[in-house]
Write a protein that holds these residues in place. Structure first.
Motif, PDB file in Angstrom:
ATOM      1  N   PHE A 149     -14.841  14.766 -17.525  1.00  0.00           N
ATOM      2  CA  PHE A 149     -14.054  13.794 -18.192  1.00  0.00           C
ATOM      3  C   PHE A 149     -12.852  13.754 -17.275  1.00  0.00           C
ATOM      4  N   SER A 150     -12.486  14.567 -16.408  1.00  0.00           N
ATOM      5  CA  SER A 150     -11.153  14.232 -15.740  1.00  0.00           C
ATOM      6  C   SER A 150     -11.273  13.050 -14.667  1.00  0.00           C
ATOM      7  N   GLN A 151     -10.198  12.514 -14.601  1.00  0.00           N
ATOM      8  CA  GLN A 151     -10.050  11.234 -13.723  1.00  0.00           C
ATOM      9  C   GLN A 151     -10.006  11.455 -12.257  1.00  0.00           C
ATOM     10  N   GLY A 152      -9.557  12.850 -11.893  1.00  0.00           N
ATOM     11  CA  GLY A 152      -9.714  13.210 -10.631  1.00  0.00           C
ATOM     12  C   GLY A 152      -8.318  13.097 -10.127  1.00  0.00           C
ATOM     13  N   PRO A 153      -8.024  13.326  -8.627  1.00  0.00           N
ATOM     14  CA  PRO A 153      -6.629  13.500  -8.238  1.00  0.00           C
ATOM     15  C   PRO A 153      -6.340  12.089  -8.244  1.00  0.00           C
ATOM     16  N   PRO A 154      -4.912  11.844  -8.083  1.00  0.00           N
ATOM     17  CA  PRO A 154      -4.394  10.478  -8.008  1.00  0.00           C
ATOM     18  C   PRO A 154      -4.623   9.653  -6.640  1.00  0.00           C
ATOM     19  N   PRO A 155      -4.466   8.528  -6.581  1.00  0.00           N
ATOM     20  CA  PRO A 155      -5.190   7.549  -5.369  1.00  0.00           C
ATOM     21  C   PRO A 155      -4.348   8.008  -4.313  1.00  0.00           C
ATOM     22  N   TRP A 156      -2.979   8.322  -4.365  1.00  0.00           N
ATOM     23  CA  TRP A 156      -2.165   8.853  -3.092  1.00  0.00           C
ATOM     24  C   TRP A 156      -2.488  10.433  -2.639  1.00  0.00           C
ATOM     25  N   ALA A 157      -3.303  11.264  -3.358  1.00  0.00           N
ATOM     26  CA  ALA A 157      -3.671  12.580  -3.036  1.00  0.00           C
ATOM     27  C   ALA A 157      -4.528  12.404  -1.737  1.00  0.00           C
ATOM     28  N   PRO A 158      -4.476  13.302  -1.033  1.00  0.00           N
ATOM     29  CA  PRO A 158      -5.229  13.368   0.587  1.00  0.00           C
ATOM     30  C   PRO A 158      -6.841  13.012   0.109  1.00  0.00           C
ATOM     31  N   ILE A 205      12.742  11.039 -14.007  1.00  0.00           N
ATOM     32  CA  ILE A 205      13.631  11.073 -12.747  1.00  0.00           C
ATOM     33  C   ILE A 205      13.130  10.484 -11.602  1.00  0.00           C
ATOM     34  N   PHE A 206      11.635  10.543 -11.336  1.00  0.00           N
ATOM     35  CA  PHE A 206      11.296  10.103 -10.318  1.00  0.00           C
ATOM     36  C   PHE A 206      10.613   8.750 -10.591  1.00  0.00           C
ATOM     37  N   GLY A 207      10.658   8.060 -11.585  1.00  0.00           N
ATOM     38  CA  GLY A 207       9.677   6.998 -11.861  1.00  0.00           C
ATOM     39  C   GLY A 207       9.741   5.891 -11.122  1.00  0.00           C
ATOM     40  N   ARG A 208      10.766   5.485 -10.172  1.00  0.00           N
ATOM     41  CA  ARG A 208      11.055   4.397  -9.478  1.00  0.00           C
ATOM     42  C   ARG A 208      10.291   4.771  -8.102  1.00  0.00           C
ATOM     43  N   ILE A 209       9.584   5.838  -7.772  1.00  0.00           N
ATOM     44  CA  ILE A 209       9.196   6.181  -6.439  1.00  0.00           C
ATOM     45  C   ILE A 209       7.678   5.511  -6.342  1.00  0.00           C
ATOM     46  N   ASN A 210       7.452   5.209  -5.262  1.00  0.00           N
ATOM     47  CA  ASN A 210       6.222   4.642  -4.870  1.00  0.00           C
ATOM     48  C   ASN A 210       5.240   5.567  -4.398  1.00  0.00           C
ATOM     49  N   LEU A 211       4.515   6.403  -5.071  1.00  0.00           N
ATOM     50  CA  LEU A 211       3.702   7.704  -4.488  1.00  0.00           C
ATOM     51  C   LEU A 211       3.045   7.140  -3.145  1.00  0.00           C
ATOM     52  N   ASN A 212       2.445   6.253  -3.340  1.00  0.00           N
ATOM     53  CA  ASN A 212       1.491   5.628  -2.227  1.00  0.00           C
ATOM     54  C   ASN A 212       2.054   5.747  -0.929  1.00  0.00           C
ATOM     55  N   THR A 213       3.452   5.371  -0.852  1.00  0.00           N
ATOM     56  CA  THR A 213       4.157   5.082   0.294  1.00  0.00           C
ATOM     57  C   THR A 213       5.182   6.096   0.466  1.00  0.00           C
ATOM     58  N   ALA A 214       5.568   7.132  -0.232  1.00  0.00           N
ATOM     59  CA  ALA A 214       6.647   8.000  -0.080  1.00  0.00           C
ATOM     60  C   ALA A 214       6.152   9.089   0.881  1.00  0.00           C
ATOM     61  N   ARG A 215       6.920   9.377   1.544  1.00  0.00           N
ATOM     62  CA  ARG A 215       6.571  10.744   2.573  1.00  0.00           C
ATOM     63  C   ARG A 215       6.110  11.735   1.827  1.00  0.00           C
ATOM     64  N   LYS A 216       4.920  12.523   2.222  1.00  0.00           N
ATOM     65  CA  LYS A 216       4.413  13.582   1.776  1.00  0.00           C
ATOM     66  C   LYS A 216       3.922  14.593   2.807  1.00  0.00           C
ATOM     67  N   VAL A 217       3.767  15.940   2.483  1.00  0.00           N
ATOM     68  CA  VAL A 217       3.295  16.801   3.241  1.00  0.00           C
ATOM     69  C   VAL A 217       2.314  17.824   2.307  1.00  0.00           C
ATOM     70  N   GLU A 218       1.158  17.890   3.182  1.00  0.00           N
ATOM     71  CA  GLU A 218      -0.044  18.699   2.502  1.00  0.00           C
ATOM     72  C   GLU A 218       0.273  19.986   3.042  1.00  0.00           C
TER      73      GLU A 218
END
Length: 130
Positions: free
Chosen positions: A28-37, A81-94
């Motif tokens: 029933f889980s939705q899985g990781p968000p689309p921006w995840a690796p 506090i992070f609501g305006r961030i686009n997680l798809n385009t934000a810089r991320k580090v795995e």
């Protein structure tokens, strides 16, 4: 009126056992968000670090870890506090850190993944021959 149509305690226990142990937990889980690796990386990656905003996402637990008034907090949804961030385009580090407290290395992460400075464009100066 009975709540369950089961006639005996034994039938209830069998049904409970089936629900708890036979149905996959992630059914029933939705899985990781689309921006995840991508799936191939997920086996090693345990956390995603967002260096520009200084917060983490725990892939296994599906929670955000962020600083809140000097203490690390946990949230199942992106904190406001992070609501305006686009997680798809934000810089991320795995990160491949085991456990569920990647913030214990936050001082190191802040230094290692600080935002790169933009290089100033140098004006081209023509040399004059005298």
């Amino acid at each position: 009126m009975k709540m369950f149509p089961l006639k005996t305690k034994k039938q209830f226990l069998i049904l409970a056992f089936l629900l708890l142990f036979c149905i996959p937990q992630d059914l029933f889980s939705q899985g990781p968000p689309p921006w995840a690796p991508a799936h191939g990386y997920r086996a090693k990656t345990k956390h995603i670090y967002f260096p520009d905003q200084n917060f983490y996402y725990d892939i296994e637990k599906g929670v955000y870890l962020y600083l809140n008034n000097g203490n690390w907090s946990v949230s199942v949804s992106l904190p406001s506090i992070f609501g305006r961030i686009n997680l798809n385009t934000a810089r991320k580090v795995e990160l491949e850190i085991g456990g569920h407290t990647p913030y214990q290395y936050n001082d190191k992460h802040i230094i290692a993944y600080k935002k790169p400075k933009k290089e100033k464009k140098q004006k081209k100066v023509k040399e004059r021959k005298h």
